[in-house]
Design an enzyme around this catalytic site. Structure first.
Site, mmCIF file in Angstrom:
data_model
loop_
_atom_site.group_PDB
_atom_site.id
_atom_site.type_symbol
_atom_site.label_atom_id
_atom_site.label_comp_id
_atom_site.label_asym_id
_atom_site.label_seq_id
_atom_site.Cartn_x
_atom_site.Cartn_y
_atom_site.Cartn_z
ATOM 1 N N ASP A 136 -18.274 -10.826 -48.090
ATOM 2 C CA ASP A 136 -19.489 -11.590 -48.323
ATOM 3 C C ASP A 136 -20.166 -11.047 -49.589
ATOM 4 O O ASP A 136 -19.909 -9.917 -50.010
ATOM 5 C CB ASP A 136 -20.406 -11.462 -47.102
ATOM 6 N N ASP A 138 -24.044 -11.708 -50.889
ATOM 7 C CA ASP A 138 -25.437 -11.265 -50.745
ATOM 8 C C ASP A 138 -25.627 -10.471 -49.454
ATOM 9 O O ASP A 138 -25.305 -10.948 -48.363
ATOM 10 C CB ASP A 138 -26.369 -12.480 -50.755
#
Length: 278
Positions: A136, A138
């Site tokens: 991922d 952020d």
């Protein structure tokens, strides 16, 4: 090994399995036992798919499953599997493609000259061979500032670079997977998303980056936790999904891992602090 087929192909599927030297626990004959929806779901789980020019071949191609496609009388340039990562097996016969269901020349050389070795070697070229860690963006790689739209706000989290290098040294592909609904909301420019992804690839040694620019209400197939982006990565990078990991700061990242049989890892550097699915 899983055999698919229609009800009319049950007998030939049983004949094929009679030649197997594998233990029965190593193959599954599903000829005549699936409807279309079940067939699509099962094909999506395959590491690779061997087929002639058929509907199931196109289903596999559409689901980014690597395909070894056998072509005889049909035209591989017109109806071959779409995209890279597939292999087409055919022989250069003067009368092929004739586009006929029955051979006008009565020899079927376009099919009989294709050997089992031809098919086996094509399969070896497309079978997934790499383990990957899907990352991922952020809250996992960088600070989550909420709809990042400026390089001045992009801050790589402490320890990320060193730990990613350890994963690369262990032989893992590193692939970014991120939802970027700020694009659809008009808050973030898509060009900035691309540029920031490229920056992280270069700075952190990430092999590739995939993103979904859609709004949650769009119900697209590429927004996490739906697995379409992982399927794309599987085809391009020959990834063994069930031997891979998804790392993120939200439950949806863990659910994404569950959707493809990978292992989900929840980090506490971003949004969620616990998940019953991790």
């Amino acid at each position: 090994v899983v055999l698919f087929g229609s009800k009319s192909e049950i007998e030939i599927a049983e004949e094929i399995t009679s030649y197997f030297s594998l233990p029965t626990s190593h193959f599954l004959n599903l000829a005549g036992k699936t409807n279309l929806r079940e067939l699509m779901a099962l094909i999506s789980e395959c590491d690779a798919f061997i087929s002639n020019d058929s509907g199931p071949m196109h289903i596999a191609s559409a689901l980014f499953v690597p395909v070894a496609a056998i072509f005889g009388s049909t035209d591989k340039a017109v109806t071959g599997p779409l995209g890279d990562g597939h292999r087409i097996i055919s022989k250069d016969i003067p009368c092929s493609p004739c586009l006929e269901r029955e051979c006008p020349e009565r020899h079927l050389r376009c099919m009989t000259e294709i050997s089992t070795d031809d098919v086996y070697n094509a399969l070896l070229e497309i079978l997934p061979k790499n383990r990957a860690v899907f990352l991922d963006k952020d809250g996992t790689l960088i600070e989550d500032v909420g709809y990042l739209n400026s390089f001045s706000d992009l801050k790589i989290l402490e320890g990320v670079q060193e730990n990613l290098q350890r994963l690369k040294n262990a032989g893992f592909k590193l692939i970014g997977i991120t939802n970027q609904s700020g694009v659809a909301r008009g808050i973030v420019g898509e060009e900035f998303v691309k540029e920031s992804n490229k920056y992280l690839q270069k700075t952190l040694g990430i092999d590739d980056f995939y993103y979904c620019p859609h709004h949650p209400d769009d119900e697209c197939q590429c927004r996490k936790p739906k697995p379409m982006l992982l399927y794309k990565a599987r085809l391009k990078h020959r990834v063994k999904l069930k031997e891979s990991y998804v790392i993120g700061d939200k439950t949806l990242d863990v659910l994404l891992a569950n959707a493809v049989g990978a292992k989900g890892v929840l980090v506490l550097t971003g949004h969620d602090k616990k998940s019953e699915h991790a």
